[in-house]
Design a protein around this motif. Structure first.
Motif, short mmCIF file in Angstrom:
data_model
loop_
_atom_site.label_atom_id
_atom_site.label_comp_id
_atom_site.label_asym_id
_atom_site.label_seq_id
_atom_site.Cartn_x
_atom_site.Cartn_y
_atom_site.Cartn_z
N ILE A 171 -14.80 16.65 -57.23
CA ILE A 171 -16.19 17.13 -57.33
C ILE A 171 -16.71 16.91 -58.76
CG2 ILE A 171 -17.65 19.20 -57.29
CD1 ILE A 171 -15.93 20.16 -54.89
N ARG A 172 -15.90 17.23 -59.77
CA ARG A 172 -16.32 17.04 -61.16
C ARG A 172 -16.55 15.57 -61.48
NH1 ARG A 172 -12.56 21.08 -61.61
NH2 ARG A 172 -10.91 19.70 -62.36
N GLU A 173 -15.73 14.67 -60.91
CA GLU A 173 -15.94 13.24 -61.11
C GLU A 173 -17.28 12.78 -60.55
OE1 GLU A 173 -12.66 11.08 -59.40
OE2 GLU A 173 -11.21 11.96 -60.78
N LYS A 174 -17.67 13.30 -59.41
CA LYS A 174 -18.92 12.89 -58.75
C LYS A 174 -20.15 13.62 -59.29
CE LYS A 174 -17.34 10.01 -55.68
NZ LYS A 174 -17.78 8.64 -55.57
N CYS A 175 -19.98 14.92 -59.64
CA CYS A 175 -21.13 15.75 -59.98
C CYS A 175 -21.25 16.09 -61.45
CB CYS A 175 -21.07 17.05 -59.17
SG CYS A 175 -21.01 16.80 -57.40
N GLY A 176 -20.20 15.88 -62.22
CA GLY A 176 -20.22 16.24 -63.63
C GLY A 176 -19.51 17.56 -63.86
N LYS A 218 -4.45 20.12 -46.55
CA LYS A 218 -3.48 19.01 -46.58
C LYS A 218 -4.17 17.65 -46.51
CE LYS A 218 -0.02 21.85 -44.34
NZ LYS A 218 0.70 22.13 -43.12
N TYR A 219 -5.46 17.63 -46.47
CA TYR A 219 -6.25 16.41 -46.26
C TYR A 219 -6.30 15.58 -47.54
CZ TYR A 219 -10.33 13.59 -44.88
OH TYR A 219 -11.20 12.58 -44.58
N CYS A 220 -6.20 14.27 -47.42
CA CYS A 220 -6.29 13.36 -48.57
C CYS A 220 -7.76 12.95 -48.73
CB CYS A 220 -5.40 12.14 -48.38
SG CYS A 220 -5.54 10.95 -49.74
N PHE A 221 -8.47 13.64 -49.62
CA PHE A 221 -9.89 13.35 -49.83
C PHE A 221 -10.10 11.96 -50.41
CE2 PHE A 221 -9.67 17.91 -49.59
CZ PHE A 221 -10.79 18.24 -48.85
N ARG A 222 -9.23 11.52 -51.30
CA ARG A 222 -9.39 10.21 -51.92
C ARG A 222 -9.08 9.07 -50.95
NH1 ARG A 222 -10.35 10.48 -57.28
NH2 ARG A 222 -9.74 12.37 -58.35
N CYS A 223 -8.36 9.36 -49.86
CA CYS A 223 -7.99 8.33 -48.88
C CYS A 223 -9.09 8.04 -47.87
CB CYS A 223 -6.73 8.75 -48.12
SG CYS A 223 -5.32 9.10 -49.17
N HIS A 224 -10.08 8.93 -47.76
CA HIS A 224 -11.12 8.81 -46.73
C HIS A 224 -12.49 8.97 -47.38
CE1 HIS A 224 -7.46 10.19 -44.65
NE2 HIS A 224 -7.87 9.36 -43.72
N SER A 225 -13.52 8.61 -46.63
CA SER A 225 -14.88 8.72 -47.17
C SER A 225 -15.34 10.18 -47.18
CB SER A 225 -15.84 7.85 -46.38
OG SER A 225 -15.92 8.29 -45.06
N PHE A 226 -16.21 10.47 -48.12
CA PHE A 226 -16.80 11.79 -48.25
C PHE A 226 -18.13 11.62 -48.96
CE2 PHE A 226 -14.39 11.05 -52.06
CZ PHE A 226 -15.23 11.48 -53.07
N TRP A 227 -18.91 12.69 -48.99
CA TRP A 227 -20.19 12.70 -49.71
C TRP A 227 -20.17 13.88 -50.65
CZ3 TRP A 227 -24.05 16.21 -50.36
CH2 TRP A 227 -25.27 15.73 -50.85
N SER A 228 -20.64 13.70 -51.86
CA SER A 228 -20.68 14.79 -52.83
C SER A 228 -21.89 14.64 -53.72
CB SER A 228 -19.39 14.80 -53.67
OG SER A 228 -19.36 15.94 -54.49
N SER A 229 -22.50 15.78 -54.08
CA SER A 229 -23.68 15.76 -54.94
C SER A 229 -23.91 17.14 -55.53
CB SER A 229 -24.91 15.33 -54.14
OG SER A 229 -26.04 15.23 -54.98
N ARG A 230 -24.60 17.15 -56.66
CA ARG A 230 -25.04 18.42 -57.25
C ARG A 230 -26.44 18.71 -56.72
NH1 ARG A 230 -23.63 19.27 -63.20
NH2 ARG A 230 -21.78 20.05 -62.13
N LEU A 231 -26.63 19.93 -56.22
CA LEU A 231 -27.93 20.34 -55.68
C LEU A 231 -28.50 21.47 -56.52
CD1 LEU A 231 -27.05 20.43 -51.88
CD2 LEU A 231 -28.27 18.63 -53.10
N LEU A 232 -29.80 21.38 -56.79
CA LEU A 232 -30.50 22.42 -57.53
C LEU A 232 -31.50 23.09 -56.61
CD1 LEU A 232 -31.13 20.36 -60.79
CD2 LEU A 232 -29.23 21.90 -60.30
#
Length: 196
Positions: A76-81, A133-147
């Protein structure tokens, strides 16, 4: 009216009855049936679900949420800061279930934060997942910072009749309120519950 079909093109090219009086007799209605309105389209209405997160300790879910944050925090920090505030965070995890009357096909997800600030990570799947136990880096996901008051959109394509979205919220306020609008060609129902 909501058209459930495997072909999203079926939402266009509909006709309408333009007779002088209401009738249930198809033979009487036939001469008054028109196909001259190209703007006429029929589709399912988008569904909106609501998720909120309060910064309140939860002894039953706390260990699972801490484990989940250890698995997703860096991503999350890599994607959102970096986190917007130091110290304890307001974290929660929810499951959104969506059911379609035919193949869901192209699906647009619109997220809007009505209160607070948060980083959100979403994993879409058609089967049940154990996120601890899920490998988040192995599969697609969506991440963003919302205000607060801002929207973000994400599109995906769903081949089946249903899907799930696992929503992880890392909030920077005591209370975070998130609305998720799901717009899919054959969407019938959407519901939420907290991840256990």
């Amino acid at each position: 009216m909501c058209v459930h079909t495997s072909d999203i093109i079926d939402s266009k090219g509909w006709g309408y009855y333009s007779g002088p009086k209401d009738t249930k007799d198809p033979e009487e209605a036939y001469p008054h049936w028109k196909h001259d309105d190209g703007s006429l389209a029929v589709k399912c209405v988008p569904k909106t679900v609501h998720i909120d997160s309060r910064k309140v300790p939860d002894s039953t879910r706390g260990p699972m949420l801490r484990k989940l944050y250890r698995r997703t925090g860096r991503l999350i920090r890599e994607k959102c800061g970096p986190p917007l505030v130091p110290g304890k965070l307001n974290m929660d995890a929810w499951i959104v279930n969506a059911r379609c009357g035919g193949d869901c096909h192209k699906t647009q997800i619109t997220l809007s934060l009505s209160n607070g600030e948060a980083d959100v990570l979403i994993v879409a799947a058609q089967s049940e997942l154990d996120l601890t136990k899920y490998c988040f880096r192995c599969h697609s996901f969506w991440s963003s910072r919302l205000l607060s008051g801002k929207e973000s959109t994400w599109s995906t394509s769903v081949p089946g009749l249903s899907f799930r979205m696992y929503v992880i919220i890392v909030g920077y306020a005591d209370y975070v309120s998130l609305n998720i609008k799901i717009d899919s060609a054959n969407l019938v129902d959407a519901s939420t519950h907290k991840l256990k």
